[in-house]
Every structure is written in structure tokens, then in C-alpha cells.
Motif scaffolding. Structure first.
Motif, PDB file in Angstrom:
ATOM      1  N   LYS A 184       0.783  -1.084   0.059  1.00 47.32           N
ATOM      2  CA  LYS A 184      -0.019  -0.103   0.035  1.00 47.32           C
ATOM      3  C   LYS A 184       0.826   1.145  -0.086  1.00 47.32           C
TER       4      LYS A 184
ATOM      5  N   TYR B  14      -6.893   4.296  -0.458  1.00 44.53           N
ATOM      6  CA  TYR B  14      -7.444   3.064   0.205  1.00 44.53           C
ATOM      7  C   TYR B  14      -8.563   3.411   0.800  1.00 44.53           C
ATOM      8  N   ASP B  15      -9.592   2.397   1.219  1.00 46.35           N
ATOM      9  CA  ASP B  15     -10.721   2.689   1.956  1.00 46.35           C
ATOM     10  C   ASP B  15     -10.205   3.156   3.431  1.00 46.35           C
TER      11      ASP B  15
END
Length: 376
Positions: free
Chosen positions: A63, A69-70
């Protein structure tokens, strides 16, 4: 010798021995990283008021920068609320890739993340270490599984470790104390689903904690957009105290008192099918009146309807009024509905997301005491 007590607390400076567990959340459904963040929030809440507070490392594999990202917004809310307790490290590149697309950079980044993890685990500074997306890193062969397993086996007794992501290798599952799989379900064509209705069911751990992770995400999203994003947590069948999420809710309310409202209803007792009492119907209806008004108002952008599924399954509430309210909900209001149920209520048919938490492993099966405020 006194019996070892189980609990998520700060790893240092305590007179009682506390045993931390290795959690694994995997599967194709939603809720893995959210469940981890919910556990983090709960851990911080348990540390509030104690002599030493929980310190957490969020180590996120795969990541890297360049992609959102959520859980980014949820982490931002955590860091703003508890800046002295949350450390975050991101590794990897910002796009998805398969086994045939692995580059030397991917291996270097995985190793960098793992070196940080090993140092954090050995340091004794942290109560909780979240290894987000470690499972697919191992599945891709970016790290040697034997070294990871050996390090996790040798972790300090007090340390809680949470590993998330799809494709967990069997060797990691062997040493896990808790393993919940998030299994996705699809009930209707996408065109018929109502965006913003998420359901978490199943026997496994992670339902309410995933919902609380979503609440954090909502708050963080509002902060990043400089908008008020109010959250209502409405709980059924939980009229007493000592529930899993109490500490997490207390932590959220301490940091964001003007954004988080909490209501609960029910008796301080388990309601069994066939043994419902009049007060159970009255309390369930009271809770629904609060929730119905909140949904219609548009004031709240996220509403958690915790344990609504078993409330309907026990026939304490009729389905039709719920269905009608859900169908008419404001477009930007998110509903997060949790709880086990044998018979799925009608509103499952138009949920935009449904994850079933399947329990493959729980430390209670090994005779380990359950943690008050965490497991019951």
C-alpha cells in the motif's frame, strides 16, 4: 501462582501478566482491514484511564504512495484523535500486481516492511502490531514464510498481532489463535442494490469491529473534506455493560464528542427464541424509533445498526417498516447492519455489500479465558 489474565493492554509497566493473541482476518469479503482498525480502537479504549496506554503500529504492506485506500480516512481519524499512540508505515507500490509481475522493488519493499515489523515486535514498545496485507505478501512469496512464522511464534506474550488480507498460507494459520474469514454474498443484480447498505453477519469475530472501523472511516473522510460527518451507533439486545465494542465507542466519543452519538436498547440478558419477554419487544421498538428518525433526518451520514439482524430474526421487530425506511434513506446516508441470523431479513435482498464472518479458529477453543470487554 495467579492465573494469567487475557486482555489487550499496553505491553509495558503492569503487574498482571496479560496474554496477547495472533489474529488472522482473510477472505474475499469486505471488513478485513476495518476489523483490524476496530480492534485497534477497542485496544486504545481499554487503555484510557489506565496507568499506561495502548501504543499501536499500523504496518501496511502493498500500500505504497500514489493510491488511496478505503482505510486511509479511518487511520487519519485515529491519528488525529490519538496522535501519540498511533504509528503508521506504508510499504510497496501503489498498484495491484500478480505473481508474474513481481519486481526487485516489490521484494525490497516487502523486506523493508518486515524488518520494521521485526524491530517493533522485539522492542516491547507496542501493545498491538497490525500487519495489514501480510497474508498476500506471503502468498506471493515476497517473504520467507518460515522466518515470519518463527518471529510471530517468539513474540512477547503481551503483544497482540493482527494479520490481514487474502491468501493466508497454511503455516500462518497453524499458529493463529483466531482466524475469521470474510466471505462475500451477492443477493441481487448490482442495478437493484442500494448503495450505502452494508451487512456483516456470521459466527466469526469481526462484525461489530468492522462496523466501528467504517465509522472511523466516515469521520476521517469528513475531516479530510472539511465537512461534518456525524455517526450514530444504535445497538439492540445490549442493555447491559461489558460488551466487545464498549471501549472502542468510548474512545471514539472521547476524541470526537460532537460527531459520535451512541444509543442502546434491550435487557442485560441474552434473548432466546421462544423466551422473548414483553420488555424485549418494547425495547426493540424504542430502538427502532430512534433509528428510523435518524435515517429519515439525513443528519447522520453513517448509522450503525448493531445487532439489528438477530433482533429481526427473533421477531422483535416487523420487517416491512425497516424495508420501507431503508428504501427511502437519503442517498448519502450509509447504513451498516450487523449481527447473526438464521433467517435472512428481506432487506438483505438490496444490500450493496454483505460479508459473512466465518469462524475457523478462536482462542476460546484452547481453553483460554475470554476477555471481558473484548469477547463478552
Amino acid at each position: 501462582m495467579p492465573k494469567a489474565r487475557i486482555g489487550i493492554q499496553t505491553a509495558q509497566d503492569r503487574s498482571e501478566r496479560v496474554v496477547g493473541q495472533i489474529h488472522v482476518y482473510d477472505g474475499a469479503g469486505k471488513g478485513k482491514s476495518q476489523a483490524a482498525l476496530g480492534v485497534v480502537l477497542r485496544s486504545i479504549g481499554l487503555g484510557i484511564g489506565s496507568l499506561t496506554q495502548t501504543r499501536v503500529l499500523l504496518l501496511r504492506f502493498l500500500k505504497g504512495p500514489g493510491r488511496t485506500y478505503d482505510e486511509d480516512a479511518a487511520i487519519e481519524a485515529l491519528q488525529r484523535g490519538f496522535p501519540h499512540l498511533i504509528d503508521q508505515v506504508r510499504t510497496g507500490r501503489g498498484e495491484f500486481f500478480g505473481a508474474e509481475e513481481i519486481t526487485p522493488f516489490d521484494r525490497q519493499e516487502a523486506q523493508r516492511g518486515w524488518d520494521i515489523a521485526k524491530g517493533a515486535i522485539a522492542s516491547g514498545l507496542y501493545s498491538v502490531v497490525v500487519l495489514d496485507e501480510l497474508n498476500p505478501v506471503l502468498d506471493l512469496g515476497l517473504l520467507p514464510i518460515h522466518e515470519v512464522v518463527q518471529t510471530l511464534r517468539a513474540k512477547p506474550d503481551e503483544l497482540e498481532i493482527i494479520s490481514t488480507g487474502r491468501g493466508t498460507p497454511p503455516k500462518l494459520l497453524e499458529i493463529a489463535d483466531l482466524h475469521s474469514e470474510m466471505k462475500p454474498h451477492f443477493h441481487a443484480p448490482l442495478a437493484h442494490a442500494i448503495e450505502g447498505i452494508e451487512i456483516y453477519t456470521g459466527e466469526g469475530k469481526g462484525k461489530s469491529t468492522s462496523a466501528l472501523g467504517r465509522a472511523l472511516q466516515a469521520i476521517g473522510r469528513g475531516i479530510s473534506q472539511d465537512k461534518s460527518h456525524r455517526v450514530l451507533i444504535m445497538q439492540w439486545l445490549k442493555g447491559g455493560r461489558g460488551y466487545t465494542e464498549d471501549a472502542a465507542i468510548a474512545a471514539m466519543q472521547q476524541s470526537y464528542p460532537d460527531l459520535v452519538d451512541h444509543q442502546r436498547c434491550g435487557r442485560d440478558a441474552i434473548v432466546w427464541r421462544g423466551q422473548q419477554q414483553e420488555i424485549d419487544y418494547v425495547e426493540a421498538e424504542r430502538g427502532w424509533e430512534i433509528a428510523r428518525a435518524a435515517i429519515a433526518s439525513g443528519i447522520y451520514k453513517t448509522i450503525i445498526l448493531d445487532e439489528l439482524n438477530p433482533t429481526v430474526d427473533l421477531e422483535l421487530l416487523p420487517e416491512e417498516p425497516l424495508v420501507q425506511s431503508f428504501l427511502r434513506k437519503p442517498r448519502h446516508t450509509e447504513l451498516i447492519i450487523t449481527g447473526r441470523c438464521k433467517n435472512q431479513p428481506a432487506y438483505f435482498a438490496f444490500a450493496s455489500s454483505h460479508s459473512e464472518m466465518i469462524c475457523h479458529k478462536h482462542y476460546a477453543e484452547k481453553g483460554i479465558d475470554l476477555k471481558r470487554g473484548v469477547d463478552f
